[in-house]
Each structure stands twice: as C-alpha cells, then as structure tokens.
Design a protein around this motif. Structure first.
Motif, PDB file in Angstrom:
ATOM      1  N   MET A 162      20.087  -4.912   3.931  1.00 35.62           N
ATOM      2  CA  MET A 162      20.769  -5.007   5.221  1.00 35.62           C
ATOM      3  C   MET A 162      20.297  -6.186   6.067  1.00 35.62           C
ATOM      4  SD  MET A 162      22.900  -2.590   5.118  1.00 35.62           S
ATOM      5  CE  MET A 162      23.430  -2.636   6.838  1.00 35.62           C
ATOM      6  N   ILE A 163      19.294  -6.933   5.595  1.00 33.18           N
ATOM      7  CA  ILE A 163      18.715  -7.993   6.425  1.00 33.18           C
ATOM      8  C   ILE A 163      19.748  -9.068   6.756  1.00 33.18           C
ATOM      9  CG2 ILE A 163      17.018  -9.860   6.466  1.00 33.18           C
ATOM     10  CD1 ILE A 163      15.116  -8.035   4.927  1.00 33.18           C
ATOM     11  N   ALA A 164      20.413  -9.609   5.739  1.00 33.90           N
ATOM     12  CA  ALA A 164      21.384 -10.685   5.969  1.00 33.90           C
ATOM     13  C   ALA A 164      22.536 -10.206   6.845  1.00 33.90           C
ATOM     14  CB  ALA A 164      21.917 -11.204   4.635  1.00 33.90           C
ATOM     15  N   ILE A 165      22.998  -8.956   6.620  1.00 39.53           N
ATOM     16  CA  ILE A 165      24.109  -8.415   7.414  1.00 39.53           C
ATOM     17  C   ILE A 165      23.685  -8.253   8.867  1.00 39.53           C
ATOM     18  CG2 ILE A 165      25.616  -6.413   7.713  1.00 39.53           C
ATOM     19  CD1 ILE A 165      25.353  -5.932   4.681  1.00 39.53           C
ATOM     20  N   ALA A 193       2.494  -2.052  16.993  1.00 41.51           N
ATOM     21  CA  ALA A 193       3.071  -3.358  17.316  1.00 41.51           C
ATOM     22  C   ALA A 193       3.070  -4.260  16.080  1.00 41.51           C
ATOM     23  CB  ALA A 193       2.300  -4.015  18.457  1.00 41.51           C
ATOM     24  N   LEU A 194       1.965  -4.239  15.351  1.00 40.62           N
ATOM     25  CA  LEU A 194       1.881  -5.041  14.123  1.00 40.62           C
ATOM     26  C   LEU A 194       2.841  -4.512  13.060  1.00 40.62           C
ATOM     27  CD1 LEU A 194      -1.967  -5.647  13.875  1.00 40.62           C
ATOM     28  CD2 LEU A 194      -0.199  -7.346  14.298  1.00 40.62           C
ATOM     29  N   TYR A 195       3.013  -3.189  13.028  1.00 37.65           N
ATOM     30  CA  TYR A 195       3.985  -2.618  12.094  1.00 37.65           C
ATOM     31  C   TYR A 195       5.391  -3.129  12.415  1.00 37.65           C
ATOM     32  CZ  TYR A 195       6.951   0.799   9.755  1.00 37.65           C
ATOM     33  OH  TYR A 195       7.918   1.388   8.982  1.00 37.65           O
ATOM     34  N   GLY A 196       5.724  -3.152  13.699  1.00 39.92           N
ATOM     35  CA  GLY A 196       7.030  -3.672  14.100  1.00 39.92           C
ATOM     36  C   GLY A 196       7.198  -5.135  13.739  1.00 39.92           C
ATOM     37  N   LEU A 197       6.143  -5.927  13.948  1.00 37.28           N
ATOM     38  CA  LEU A 197       6.193  -7.349  13.575  1.00 37.28           C
ATOM     39  C   LEU A 197       6.365  -7.506  12.072  1.00 37.28           C
ATOM     40  CD1 LEU A 197       3.354  -8.804  15.843  1.00 37.28           C
ATOM     41  CD2 LEU A 197       5.813  -9.197  16.085  1.00 37.28           C
ATOM     42  N   GLY A 198       5.662  -6.649  11.315  1.00 34.37           N
ATOM     43  CA  GLY A 198       5.790  -6.725   9.859  1.00 34.37           C
ATOM     44  C   GLY A 198       7.196  -6.379   9.399  1.00 34.37           C
ATOM     45  N   LEU A 199       7.761  -5.323   9.965  1.00 36.39           N
ATOM     46  CA  LEU A 199       9.114  -4.926   9.596  1.00 36.39           C
ATOM     47  C   LEU A 199      10.131  -6.009   9.960  1.00 36.39           C
ATOM     48  CD1 LEU A 199      10.978  -2.692   8.503  1.00 36.39           C
ATOM     49  CD2 LEU A 199      11.124  -1.789  10.824  1.00 36.39           C
ATOM     50  N   GLY A 200       9.865  -6.735  11.054  1.00 40.28           N
ATOM     51  CA  GLY A 200      10.820  -7.739  11.516  1.00 40.28           C
ATOM     52  C   GLY A 200      10.637  -9.127  10.939  1.00 40.28           C
ATOM     53  N   THR A 201       9.566  -9.337  10.156  1.00 37.09           N
ATOM     54  CA  THR A 201       9.260 -10.687   9.672  1.00 37.09           C
ATOM     55  C   THR A 201      10.395 -11.299   8.860  1.00 37.09           C
ATOM     56  OG1 THR A 201       6.878 -10.286   9.662  1.00 37.09           O
ATOM     57  CG2 THR A 201       7.684 -12.039   8.234  1.00 37.09           C
ATOM     58  N   LEU A 202      10.914 -10.557   7.877  1.00 39.16           N
ATOM     59  CA  LEU A 202      11.982 -11.113   7.037  1.00 39.16           C
ATOM     60  C   LEU A 202      13.255 -11.342   7.844  1.00 39.16           C
ATOM     61  CD1 LEU A 202      11.572  -9.188   3.651  1.00 39.16           C
ATOM     62  CD2 LEU A 202      10.881 -11.516   4.230  1.00 39.16           C
ATOM     63  N   PHE A 203      13.537 -10.472   8.822  1.00 36.87           N
ATOM     64  CA  PHE A 203      14.697 -10.690   9.699  1.00 36.87           C
ATOM     65  C   PHE A 203      14.529 -12.018  10.443  1.00 36.87           C
ATOM     66  CE2 PHE A 203      14.686  -6.091   9.164  1.00 36.87           C
ATOM     67  CZ  PHE A 203      16.034  -5.793   9.007  1.00 36.87           C
TER      68      PHE A 203
END
Length: 387
Positions: free
Chosen positions: A10-13, A149-159
């Motif tokens: 779902m990242i690209a979408i 906060a770091l978990y959120g950053l990690g989840l959002g890195t590829l986005f």
C-alpha cells in the motif's frame, strides 16, 4: 512492520493519495511525506505515554505469577495472530471509511498518517500491542513516548523515501510472509522470556545449562526451525513447485523456532554466577564457619537496575574473582506481601527501594552498601575493601 503484507503493497498507493508523487517539486514531495510521517508519530506517541502511565501500577505485581502469566498469554495470542490463527482487524465498514480520510495536500497527508496504523492493524496490531505491553512493564513515560515515536518513524520511513525521492520499491512477494513469521517467533519468545525472568535464579539454572553441549543443541533446534520456516516462505512464492509444503512446514517450524530461540538466548545470557544462597540462616552459618564476609543482594524480577547487576556486574571476571571470598546471599523481594522477606529488609535497612546490596565484614559488621546499579570495576573495588 512496514515490510508486512498489510503495509508494504500500500506504500505507493498511499503516497499517491496525499499527492507526493504529483508534487510540483522534490522539496514539496519531501514536505508532504514528512507531514504524513508526522501524523503517524502523533498517532503512536500518546499510546506510549498512556501505556507507561498505566503500567506504573505494575510494580511488585510483576512478581505475581498470575500477572506474568497474563502478560505471557497476551504475547502468545499476538504471536498466533501473526502465524495466521486470527486477524486483529477493524470492522470492514470502518476500515473503508478510514481509508478515504484525508485526500491530497498537507492536511490530507497528516490525517492519512493518523489513520495509517489503524488501517494496517491486521499486521501492525500484534507488533504494536506487543511493544505497548513491554512499555507498560517498564513503567517509564520517557522511554514509552520515545519508543513509540521511533516506532512511528520506522513505520513511516519507506513512505517518506518513496514520496520524497520517487523511489520504486522492490515488488511485494512471499518474503513478506517471512517477516510475519519472524515477528510471530519473536513475540512468542517474549512471552516465554517474561516467564523465565520471573523465575528464581535456581530454577533458571535447572532449565538452562551453561555448557557447550546445551548451546550446541539449542543452536541445532533453532536451525531446524529456521530451515522449515524458510521452506514455508519459499513455498509461498508464485507458481512454486513446493506450494503444497507451505502450511505443513509453517506448522512444523513454529515450535522448534520458538524453543530454539528461547534456548539460545537464555544460554547466551546465562552468566557464570557466584554461588548464591537463598536462606539467610544457611548463609550466615557458612560465613561464621568459614570466616568469610557476606554479600547480600536484595533484588526483584521487576527491578531494572537489579537485572543490570545480574547481567553486567555480577558476571564480570573481576567481580567473580573478588566475590569468591564471600558467602553470597540473594533475597528475592519481588513480592511486597512476603512477610519473611519484609523482615529481612527491615533487619538490613533495605526498605527504601531496590536494588539494595549489602556487604558484611567476616565479623558481621556492615562494611558498605549500594542502592543503585554499580559498574563492575567499582563493585569489584568495593569488594576488595571488605575483610
């Protein structure tokens, strides 16, 4: 968790939805992606704060076998979710409504980031709840908010990478099932890890042997689980000639992988300890008979500094060498309602908090005490002054 089947495809979408791919400049695309990631962080960080504050009531409750058992059960349930037993998903109607939140622009990017973790719940949920459960046991608000906060950053890195730099990610595939499998094994290990950490040192030594033979068996069991897990992932590939082996290999791999990981980590972390007595009467009798000083360690399974002493200070060679002159006594103070332990804490003036490490000269007089984590060098130097 951004590599799981619920998120990665779902990242690209998602990046297209909030407009990063159609941005007028690279800078605008990066800023839109950053706002999206900020939305994810804003969703998760308060969860860490609440979890840590809720966990402040744990304290000595972590010494209660029923509480530890409940925590272990939750982690096992989360692990079985990743293994495919059930899904932690929102109702379909709510999920569809959340997926349409936001739209293009900065406001849309932020709102979409806020709901991203909720929409991805089937895969993200077990990891997320496992992390929150661990934070609750630490009872540390700063650590909880920082970790989430770091978990959120990690989840959002590829986005962010896709939105800011227009990167094309590798195609989704069977390897994502491997990510879920590894996550399930790790969460299951955490469940048994909580149980192990709540046990007495003597019981752990009965379950885990420090010898090389035990370590070799542990590595072999883990390797068998990993090989079968690898076959399961390979069988999930499109048009795989071994597709029929996917489910049986998955089922067969779970127990040896979890057991092997538990055995390997427990064996690796098992320190070459001092010989600890658990009875004050026995310890003092030995000290009198052998004319030795006494080392008394008041600790608890929920005490972070106590675990640091167990893992870093007591196993140190210098501490071991100096400690060989002592009769070592460990008092498990995990349960605040244990009357005999409470009396011992009062006797040795160790009621203010844990850890409490008391040194007694061979004639019984107190020589020194520590009420916090002490580095090995300092601890060994203190031992050397006691006669």
């Amino acid at each position: 968790t951004s590599l799981t089947p619920c998120v990665y495809p779902m990242i690209a979408i998602t990046v297209s939805v909030f407009g990063a791919k159609e941005a007028k400049s690279r800078w605008q695309g990066a800023l839109l992606s950053l706002v999206f990631v900020f939305g994810i962080v804003c969703l998760f960080t308060p969860m860490g704060v609440v979890s840590a504050m809720t966990g402040k009531g744990f304290g000595s409750a972590l010494g209660n076998p029923w509480v530890v058992g409940a925590i272990a059960f939750v982690f096992l349930a989360l692990a079985t979710s990743l293994f495919g037993a059930f899904e932690l998903a929102l109702p379909a109607s709510l999920n569809n409504r959340l997926s349409s939140v936001g739209g293009s622009g900065y406001r849309g990017a932020f709102l979409l980031g806020l709901v991203c973790g909720l929409v991805a719940a089937p895969c993200v949920g077990p990891f997320l709840f496992g992390l929150l459960g661990w934070i609750a046991t630490t009872r540390n608000v700063a650590l909880g908010s920082g970790a989430m906060a770091l978990y959120g950053l990690g989840l959002g890195t590829l986005f962010f990478v896709v939105g800011a730099f227009a990167v094309n990610l590798p195609k989704a595939g069977a390897w994502m099932m491997g990510v879920k499998w590894v996550g399930g094994v790790c969460l299951a290990y955490m469940a048994f890890g909580y149980i192990r950490d709540a046990l007495s040192k003597e019981t752990v030594h009965k379950l885990v042997h420090p010898g090389a033979l035990y370590g070799g068996i542990a590595i072999a069991v883990l390797a068998a689980g990993l090989v079968m897990g690898g076959i399961h992932v390979a069988a999930e590939r499109r048009k795989s000639p071994i597709a029929r082996l996917s489910k049986p290999m998955k089922l067969a791999s779970i127990v040896p992988a979890i057991a092997g990981l538990f055995m390997v980590i427990s064996w690796y972390e098992l320190p070459p300890e001092l010989h600890w007595e658990t009875s004050e009467q026995v310890a003092l009798a030995r000290a009198t008979e052998e004319h030795k000083p006494v080392l008394i360690d008041f600790g608890a399974s929920w005490c972070g500094a106590c675990k640091e002493l167990d893992e870093k200070t007591f196993p140190d060679p210098k501490v071991q060498k100096e400690g060989a002159r002592f009769v070592a006594l460990h008092i498990d103070a995990s349960d605040d309602d244990d009357a005999p332990v409470a009396k011992l804490r009062q006797k040795y003036h160790a009621t203010e908090g844990l850890p409490a490490v008391v040194f007694l000269h061979s004639h019984g007089q107190e020589a020194k005490r520590f009420t916090e984590y002490v580095a090995p060098d300092c601890f060994a130097s203190a031992l050397a002054t006691v006669q």
